[in-house]
Write an enzyme that holds these catalytic residues in place. Structure first.
Site, PDB file in Angstrom:
ATOM      1  CG  HIS A 101      -0.121  -0.006   2.511  1.00  0.00           C
ATOM      2  ND1 HIS A 101       0.449   1.131   3.041  1.00  0.00           N
ATOM      3  CD2 HIS A 101       0.235  -1.014   3.328  1.00  0.00           C
ATOM      4  CE1 HIS A 101       1.112   0.824   4.132  1.00  0.00           C
ATOM      5  NE2 HIS A 101       1.011  -0.485   4.330  1.00  0.00           N
ATOM      6  CD  GLU A 206       2.083  -5.549   8.001  1.00  0.00           C
ATOM      7  OE1 GLU A 206       2.243  -6.729   7.599  1.00  0.00           O
ATOM      8  OE2 GLU A 206       2.898  -4.641   7.755  1.00  0.00           O
TER       9      GLU A 206
END
Ligand SMILES: *[C@@H]1O[C@H](CO)[C@@H](O)[C@H](O)[C@H]1NC(C)=O
Ligand SMILES: *[C@@H]1O[C@H](CO)[C@@H](O)[C@H](O)[C@H]1NC(C)=O
Ligand SMILES: *[C@@H]1O[C@H](CO)[C@@H](O)[C@H](O)[C@H]1NC(C)=O
Ligand SMILES: *[C@@H]1O[C@H](CO)[C@@H](O)[C@H](O)[C@H]1NC(C)=O
Length: 360
Positions: A101, A206
């Site tokens: 990202h 994550e």
């Protein structure tokens, strides 16, 4: 008295199950610069080097009429299809486009406060009075990085006739949803290619620490943000993995990454046609995926994308299960006194392992 918040991790009983590998993954080398030990990840710019694809000939070029008129990416795609065609049912080759990202508010805050203070105090809050980093959104700079990826994909489509992904996956955290959206929405895809409709997959999130940036929004919130994107079956309304107390270890995370990859490989009805796969994820999670794939460590800058050619082989061995513990991470209950090299909690705020915010 002050407290140094660098306690050794304590093993606790919260378990992640791990099972012995049932698929053997290997990274196939000599196709991408990122696989070579001489490539420096810190200065690597995927947009300057054709996604890292090495200029070379391939064995399968011999099947192509006038290969010199084809681009490197056209010949590479043909090479991967040929590798699949010439291998047994138990072997599959895929190219994973692993995208990190763009910059999120949690990245900006870690830079602002410094890593020790970030880890031992600020990251446990939802934000400060001007910024929010609970399930952090992209900063303006982060959106810009996703648009760089967008423009680069369009250039590769136009100039390299790159085969665009046959399937798309995205982590459920907001920064990755936004990054995938800005990267792929509105691209002029080649005729006949798979439209961009990413599958939102819990296990591509994550590494789960006690930081609030690893705590996702509810399923309803995600669905409202991107109503046309499918969410995998079994995805819970509330985040049931983040608890603000215990953190995944690398071993537990790798077991989870392996499980996520198992749903990508050997899965579709015509797996060998589902060859190029996009996964929009995070630095820690991509590092874990690379470990599972047997790739060398290669840390991605915010917004960067690397393709990896993977060979997967089903193993005959029956999987065995074991249980992996998570760890607790003590943190301060007030801003640290100093954090130049390590975090020091103020005397009134001894390190604790209870969450600073309760927004479960
Ligand atoms: C996994 O595959 C690689 C490459 O084909 C091979 O060298 C290795 O021995 C395999 N490992 C297992 C456990 O089968
Ligand atoms: C690869 O080939 C292209 C076009 O032929 C060229 O522009 C590029 O500089 C070459 N890259 C490398 C790393 O040699
Ligand atoms: C809050 O954190 C951001 C970094 O994300 C920083 O730019 C800002 O100055 C901080 N606000 C305050 C009031 O400290
Ligand atoms: C998704 O991307 C499009 C195109 O860039 C943009 O117009 C839209 O606002 C984005 N949606 C969200 C929820 O960020």
């Amino acid at each position: 008295m002050r407290f140094l918040a660098t306690f050794g991790p304590a093993l606790v009983g919260l378990a992640a199950s791990a099972h012995a590998a049932s698929i053997n993954y290997t990274t196939v080398k000599e196709y991408f610069l990122q696989d070579e030990s001489s490539t420096d990840a810190s200065t690597f710019d995927y947009t300057a080097v054709n996604f890292g694809l090495i200029n070379r000939t391939y064995p399968a070029d011999k099947d192509i009429n006038s290969p010199q008129t084809k681009t490197q990416w056209e010949r590479f795609y043909h090479q991967v299809l040929t590798l699949n065609k010439d291998s047994s049912q138990d072997v599959e080759y895929k190219v994973l486009f692993l995208g990190r990202h763009g910059e999120g508010w949690h990245n900006a805050a870690e830079d602002y406060y410094g890593t020790p203070a970030w880890n031992c105090y600020w990251a446990e809050l939802d934000g400060n009075c001007t910024a929010t980093w609970f399930d952090a959104a992209l900063t303006t700079a982060g959106m810009g990085q996703a648009l760089v990826a967008h423009n680069f994909w369009q250039k590769e489509i136009n100039e390299q006739h790159i085969h665009t992904p046959d399937s798309y996956y995205v982590s459920p955290l907001k920064r990755t949803l936004q990054t995938a959206n800005y990267t792929f929405t509105g691209l002029k895809l080649p005729h006949g290619s798979t439209p961009f409709v990413p599958l939102i997959k819990e296990l591509f999130r994550e590494g789960i620490s006690i930081h609030t940036c690893d705590h996702r929004h509810s399923r309803s919130y995600i669905h409202e943000l991107f109503p046309s994107w499918p969410i995998e079956r079994g995805f819970t309304e509330k985040d049931e993995l983040w608890n603000g107390v215990t953190a995944e270890t690398s071993a537990a995370q790798d077991a989870r990454s392996r499980k996520a990859l198992e749903s990508v490989f050997f899965s579709s009805t015509d797996p060998k046609q589902n060859t190029f796969v996009s996964v929009t994820s995070h630095s820690g999670e991509i590092a874990s995926i690379l470990r599972v794939l047997g790739h060398r460590a290669f840390s991605l800058n915010t917004g960067a994308v690397i393709p990896v050619l993977v060979r997967a082989e089903k193993l005959a061995a029956t999987p065995t299960s074991s249980s992996l513990s998570w760890t607790v991470s003590p943190h301060c209950t007030a801003p640290p006194v100093t954090s130049v090299s390590a975090c020091v909690c103020p005397s009134s705020a001894a390190p604790v392992t209870i969450p600073l915010v309760w927004n479960l």
